[in-house]
Write an enzyme that holds these catalytic residues in place. Structure first.
Site, PDB file in Angstrom:
ATOM      1  N   VAL A 107       0.810  -1.226   0.000  1.00 58.71           N
ATOM      2  CA  VAL A 107       0.000   0.000   0.000  1.00 58.71           C
ATOM      3  C   VAL A 107       0.845   1.278   0.000  1.00 58.71           C
ATOM      4  O   VAL A 107       0.307   2.373  -0.144  1.00 58.71           O
ATOM      5  CB  VAL A 107      -1.009   0.036   1.181  1.00 58.71           C
ATOM      6  CG1 VAL A 107      -2.012  -1.096   1.082  1.00 58.71           C
ATOM      7  CG2 VAL A 107      -0.308   0.044   2.528  1.00 58.71           C
ATOM      8  N   ASN A 166      -6.745  -1.949   5.886  1.00 56.97           N
ATOM      9  CA  ASN A 166      -6.357  -2.662   7.104  1.00 56.97           C
ATOM     10  C   ASN A 166      -4.850  -2.849   7.261  1.00 56.97           C
ATOM     11  O   ASN A 166      -4.365  -3.002   8.384  1.00 56.97           O
ATOM     12  CB  ASN A 166      -7.059  -4.041   7.075  1.00 56.97           C
ATOM     13  CG  ASN A 166      -6.467  -5.028   8.045  1.00 56.97           C
ATOM     14  OD1 ASN A 166      -6.772  -5.020   9.232  1.00 56.97           O
ATOM     15  ND2 ASN A 166      -5.559  -5.889   7.550  1.00 56.97           N
ATOM     16  N   SER A 175      -6.773   2.444  15.559  1.00 55.19           N
ATOM     17  CA  SER A 175      -6.331   1.717  16.763  1.00 55.19           C
ATOM     18  C   SER A 175      -6.765   2.538  17.972  1.00 55.19           C
ATOM     19  O   SER A 175      -7.074   3.734  17.836  1.00 55.19           O
ATOM     20  CB  SER A 175      -4.802   1.607  16.730  1.00 55.19           C
ATOM     21  OG  SER A 175      -4.290   1.227  17.985  1.00 55.19           O
ATOM     22  N   TYR A 189       3.689   5.463  15.083  1.00 53.56           N
ATOM     23  CA  TYR A 189       2.459   4.650  15.006  1.00 53.56           C
ATOM     24  C   TYR A 189       1.273   5.448  15.546  1.00 53.56           C
ATOM     25  O   TYR A 189       0.208   5.516  14.932  1.00 53.56           O
ATOM     26  CB  TYR A 189       2.664   3.358  15.803  1.00 53.56           C
ATOM     27  CG  TYR A 189       1.541   2.344  15.669  1.00 53.56           C
ATOM     28  CD1 TYR A 189       1.537   1.410  14.628  1.00 53.56           C
ATOM     29  CD2 TYR A 189       0.484   2.310  16.580  1.00 53.56           C
ATOM     30  CE1 TYR A 189       0.511   0.470  14.511  1.00 53.56           C
ATOM     31  CE2 TYR A 189      -0.538   1.387  16.471  1.00 53.56           C
ATOM     32  CZ  TYR A 189      -0.527   0.456  15.439  1.00 53.56           C
ATOM     33  OH  TYR A 189      -1.545  -0.464  15.321  1.00 53.56           O
ATOM     34  N   ALA A 198       0.924   8.701  15.916  1.00 50.39           N
ATOM     35  CA  ALA A 198       0.592   9.840  15.050  1.00 50.39           C
ATOM     36  C   ALA A 198      -0.177   9.364  13.816  1.00 50.39           C
ATOM     37  O   ALA A 198      -1.172   9.982  13.405  1.00 50.39           O
ATOM     38  CB  ALA A 198       1.866  10.574  14.627  1.00 50.39           C
ATOM     39  N   LYS A 258      -2.030   6.674  13.507  1.00 53.55           N
ATOM     40  CA  LYS A 258      -3.382   6.205  13.857  1.00 53.55           C
ATOM     41  C   LYS A 258      -4.301   7.366  14.239  1.00 53.55           C
ATOM     42  O   LYS A 258      -5.509   7.313  13.986  1.00 53.55           O
ATOM     43  CB  LYS A 258      -3.298   5.153  14.969  1.00 53.55           C
ATOM     44  CG  LYS A 258      -2.631   3.830  14.525  1.00 53.55           C
ATOM     45  CD  LYS A 258      -3.359   3.164  13.362  1.00 53.55           C
ATOM     46  CE  LYS A 258      -2.867   1.751  13.099  1.00 53.55           C
ATOM     47  NZ  LYS A 258      -3.530   1.136  11.927  1.00 53.55           N
ATOM     48  N   ILE A 269      -5.309  -7.129  20.211  1.00 58.06           N
ATOM     49  CA  ILE A 269      -5.886  -8.267  19.479  1.00 58.06           C
ATOM     50  C   ILE A 269      -4.768  -9.292  19.237  1.00 58.06           C
ATOM     51  O   ILE A 269      -3.625  -8.915  18.934  1.00 58.06           O
ATOM     52  CB  ILE A 269      -6.468  -7.813  18.112  1.00 58.06           C
ATOM     53  CG1 ILE A 269      -7.413  -6.597  18.261  1.00 58.06           C
ATOM     54  CG2 ILE A 269      -7.162  -8.974  17.407  1.00 58.06           C
ATOM     55  CD1 ILE A 269      -8.693  -6.809  19.019  1.00 58.06           C
TER      56      ILE A 269
HETATM   57  P1  NAP Z   1      -0.831  -8.531  11.134  1.00 60.50           P
HETATM   58  O1  NAP Z   1      -1.337  -9.857  11.549  1.00 60.50           O
HETATM   59  O2  NAP Z   1       0.630  -8.260  11.196  1.00 60.50           O
HETATM   60  O3  NAP Z   1      -1.375  -8.230   9.655  1.00 60.50           O
HETATM   61  C1  NAP Z   1      -1.007  -7.088   8.932  1.00 60.50           C
HETATM   62  C2  NAP Z   1      -0.760  -7.491   7.494  1.00 60.50           C
HETATM   63  O4  NAP Z   1      -0.438  -6.300   6.739  1.00 60.50           O
HETATM   64  C3  NAP Z   1       0.448  -8.440   7.360  1.00 60.50           C
HETATM   65  O5  NAP Z   1       0.187  -9.481   6.453  1.00 60.50           O
HETATM   66  C4  NAP Z   1       1.515  -7.494   6.838  1.00 60.50           C
HETATM   67  O6  NAP Z   1       2.568  -8.154   6.118  1.00 60.50           O
HETATM   68  C5  NAP Z   1       0.695  -6.607   5.930  1.00 60.50           C
HETATM   69  N1  NAP Z   1       1.431  -5.422   5.511  1.00 60.50           N
HETATM   70  C6  NAP Z   1       2.460  -4.798   6.137  1.00 60.50           C
HETATM   71  N2  NAP Z   1       2.889  -3.774   5.395  1.00 60.50           N
HETATM   72  C7  NAP Z   1       2.121  -3.741   4.286  1.00 60.50           C
HETATM   73  C8  NAP Z   1       2.089  -2.926   3.136  1.00 60.50           C
HETATM   74  N3  NAP Z   1       2.967  -1.930   2.965  1.00 60.50           N
HETATM   75  N4  NAP Z   1       1.170  -3.168   2.189  1.00 60.50           N
HETATM   76  C9  NAP Z   1       0.301  -4.185   2.322  1.00 60.50           C
HETATM   77  N5  NAP Z   1       0.290  -5.024   3.366  1.00 60.50           N
HETATM   78  C10 NAP Z   1       1.194  -4.789   4.350  1.00 60.50           C
HETATM   79  O7  NAP Z   1      -1.486  -7.361  12.000  1.00 60.50           O
HETATM   80  P2  NAP Z   1      -2.956  -7.076  12.531  1.00 60.50           P
HETATM   81  O8  NAP Z   1      -2.856  -6.999  14.000  1.00 60.50           O
HETATM   82  O9  NAP Z   1      -3.962  -7.964  11.901  1.00 60.50           O
HETATM   83  O10 NAP Z   1      -3.131  -5.579  12.016  1.00 60.50           O
HETATM   84  C11 NAP Z   1      -4.164  -5.162  11.128  1.00 60.50           C
HETATM   85  C12 NAP Z   1      -4.439  -3.682  11.382  1.00 60.50           C
HETATM   86  O11 NAP Z   1      -4.924  -3.504  12.716  1.00 60.50           O
HETATM   87  C13 NAP Z   1      -3.184  -2.791  11.285  1.00 60.50           C
HETATM   88  O12 NAP Z   1      -3.542  -1.571  10.656  1.00 60.50           O
HETATM   89  C14 NAP Z   1      -2.816  -2.538  12.749  1.00 60.50           C
HETATM   90  O13 NAP Z   1      -2.109  -1.346  12.917  1.00 60.50           O
HETATM   91  C15 NAP Z   1      -4.184  -2.494  13.387  1.00 60.50           C
HETATM   92  N6  NAP Z   1      -4.233  -2.756  14.836  1.00 60.50           N
HETATM   93  C16 NAP Z   1      -3.736  -3.917  15.372  1.00 60.50           C
HETATM   94  C17 NAP Z   1      -3.876  -4.150  16.741  1.00 60.50           C
HETATM   95  C18 NAP Z   1      -3.428  -5.436  17.411  1.00 60.50           C
HETATM   96  O14 NAP Z   1      -3.421  -5.498  18.655  1.00 60.50           O
HETATM   97  N7  NAP Z   1      -3.060  -6.472  16.692  1.00 60.50           N
HETATM   98  C19 NAP Z   1      -4.489  -3.180  17.544  1.00 60.50           C
HETATM   99  C20 NAP Z   1      -4.943  -2.012  16.958  1.00 60.50           C
HETATM  100  C21 NAP Z   1      -4.832  -1.813  15.607  1.00 60.50           C
HETATM  101  P3  NAP Z   1       3.949  -8.444   6.903  1.00 60.50           P
HETATM  102  O15 NAP Z   1       3.618  -9.334   8.036  1.00 60.50           O
HETATM  103  O16 NAP Z   1       4.801  -9.064   5.830  1.00 60.50           O
HETATM  104  O17 NAP Z   1       4.453  -7.100   7.383  1.00 60.50           O
END
Ligand code: NAP
Length: 259
Positions: free
Chosen positions: A71, A97, A150, A163, A165, A167, A196
């Site tokens: 992205v 996402n 987030s 991060y 900033a 979000k 999560i």
């Molecule tokens: P995740 O399991 O790490 O999934 C994120 C996916 O995005 C991974 O497959 C990652 O690939 C991919 N990605 C990274 N950089 C990218 C790019 N430039 N273009 C396209 N895809 C890319 O994380 P998640 O926890 O499901 O996170 C999903 C969203 O929720 C994110 O925006 C995160 O900030 C947000 N969030 C997460 C939490 C939490 O506690 N987990 C809490 C609040 C918000 P790689 O693994 O190869 O980098």
């Protein structure tokens, strides 16, 4: 009195693009939308992961295609949208996402590098996805954009300012575009997950997670990716046509707990 349930609660047949769908919440969202009959475009920077999730969906008789998409790469974004145009000729829901989490104190040497990367993936990536897909989304009967922020979007953890900033920016972007695109019937909403269980949090030791959850989260646990996916689905339903500019927290009550 006229019948009240006129609005559709089905996502069946809708074309849905999810970024970062190879893992965690993106993967859970792709599965849920497919289970509900949507045509899912599974995109991720990691092609193998996107392939795997697509196969999981098609093996269970869902409809999905996979595309490699970073992205932060504008050319790849434009190419993805062109492919969706030629394959489906439609796009109903965009779910921004994809994410990375690169903790960084303000005084580390490579702070600027981490700042640029974080903003380009978490914030500018969402902007460019929206800009490229807008013409297609405008043609939908129930156009929906959901941006994943987030609880860092309205709070802060020390040592994670890029991060945090980014979000915060996602919430501002959501609210601004909700006011700008609302007149066209396009809804733009935002989800703020709390802690999560995904790859992003996998390096936090289990005992830390447990202590954190006991102290901070009224539900006393981390959330599951699927629990966030259901919130995303609800914002994308045709029936959710008057929810616009909302910031929906999915955090087990963490952000409202005072003591
Ligand atoms: P995740 O399991 O790490 O999934 C994120 C996916 O995005 C991974 O497959 C990652 O690939 C991919 N990605 C990274 N950089 C990218 C790019 N430039 N273009 C396209 N895809 C890319 O994380 P998640 O926890 O499901 O996170 C999903 C969203 O929720 C994110 O925006 C995160 O900030 C947000 N969030 C997460 C939490 C939490 O506690 N987990 C809490 C609040 C918000 P790689 O693994 O190869 O980098």
């Amino acid at each position: 009195m006229s019948k009240l349930s006129n609005l559709s609660r089905s996502i069946k047949g809708k074309v849905v693009l999810i970024t970062g769908a190879g893992s965690g919440m993106g993967r859970a969202t792709a599965h849920l939308f497919s289970d509900e009959g949507a045509k899912v475009i599974v995109t991720d920077i990691n092609k193998d992961r996107a392939d795997r999730v697509t196969k999981e969906i098609t093996d269970s008789k869902g409809e999905a295609i996979n595309l490699e998409l970073d992205v932060s790469n504008k050319q790849q974004i434009d190419k993805t949208i062109e492919e969706i145009q030629s394959t489906y000729g439609a796009l109903d829901c965009l779910i921004n996402n994809a994410g990375i989490s690169l903790p960084s104190k303000i005084d580390v040497e490579n702070y600027s590098e981490i700042w640029d990367k974080t903003i380009s993936v978490l914030l500018k990536g969402q902007v460019e996805m929206i800009r490229s897909s807008l013409d297609l989304i405008r043609e939908s009967e129930s156009p929906r954009i959901v941006n994943i922020s987030s609880t860092e979007g309205f709070g802060a953890t020390p040592g994670a300012s890029p991060y945090t900033a980014a979000k915060h920016g996602v919430i501002g972007l959501t609210r601004s575009l909700a006011t700008e695109l609302g007149k066209e019937g396009i809804t733009v909403n935002c989800i703020c997950p709390g802690p999560i269980t995904t790859d992003m949090t996998s390096e936090i030791p289990e005992d830390h997670k447990e202590i954190y959850s006991r102290r901070r989260v009224p539900l006393k646990r981390y959330g599951d990716p699927e629990e966030v996916a259901h919130a995303t689905l609800s914002l994308c339903l045709p029936a959710s046509s008057f929810i616009n500019g909302a910031v929906l927290t999915v955090d087990g009550g963490m952000s409202i707990k005072r003591a």
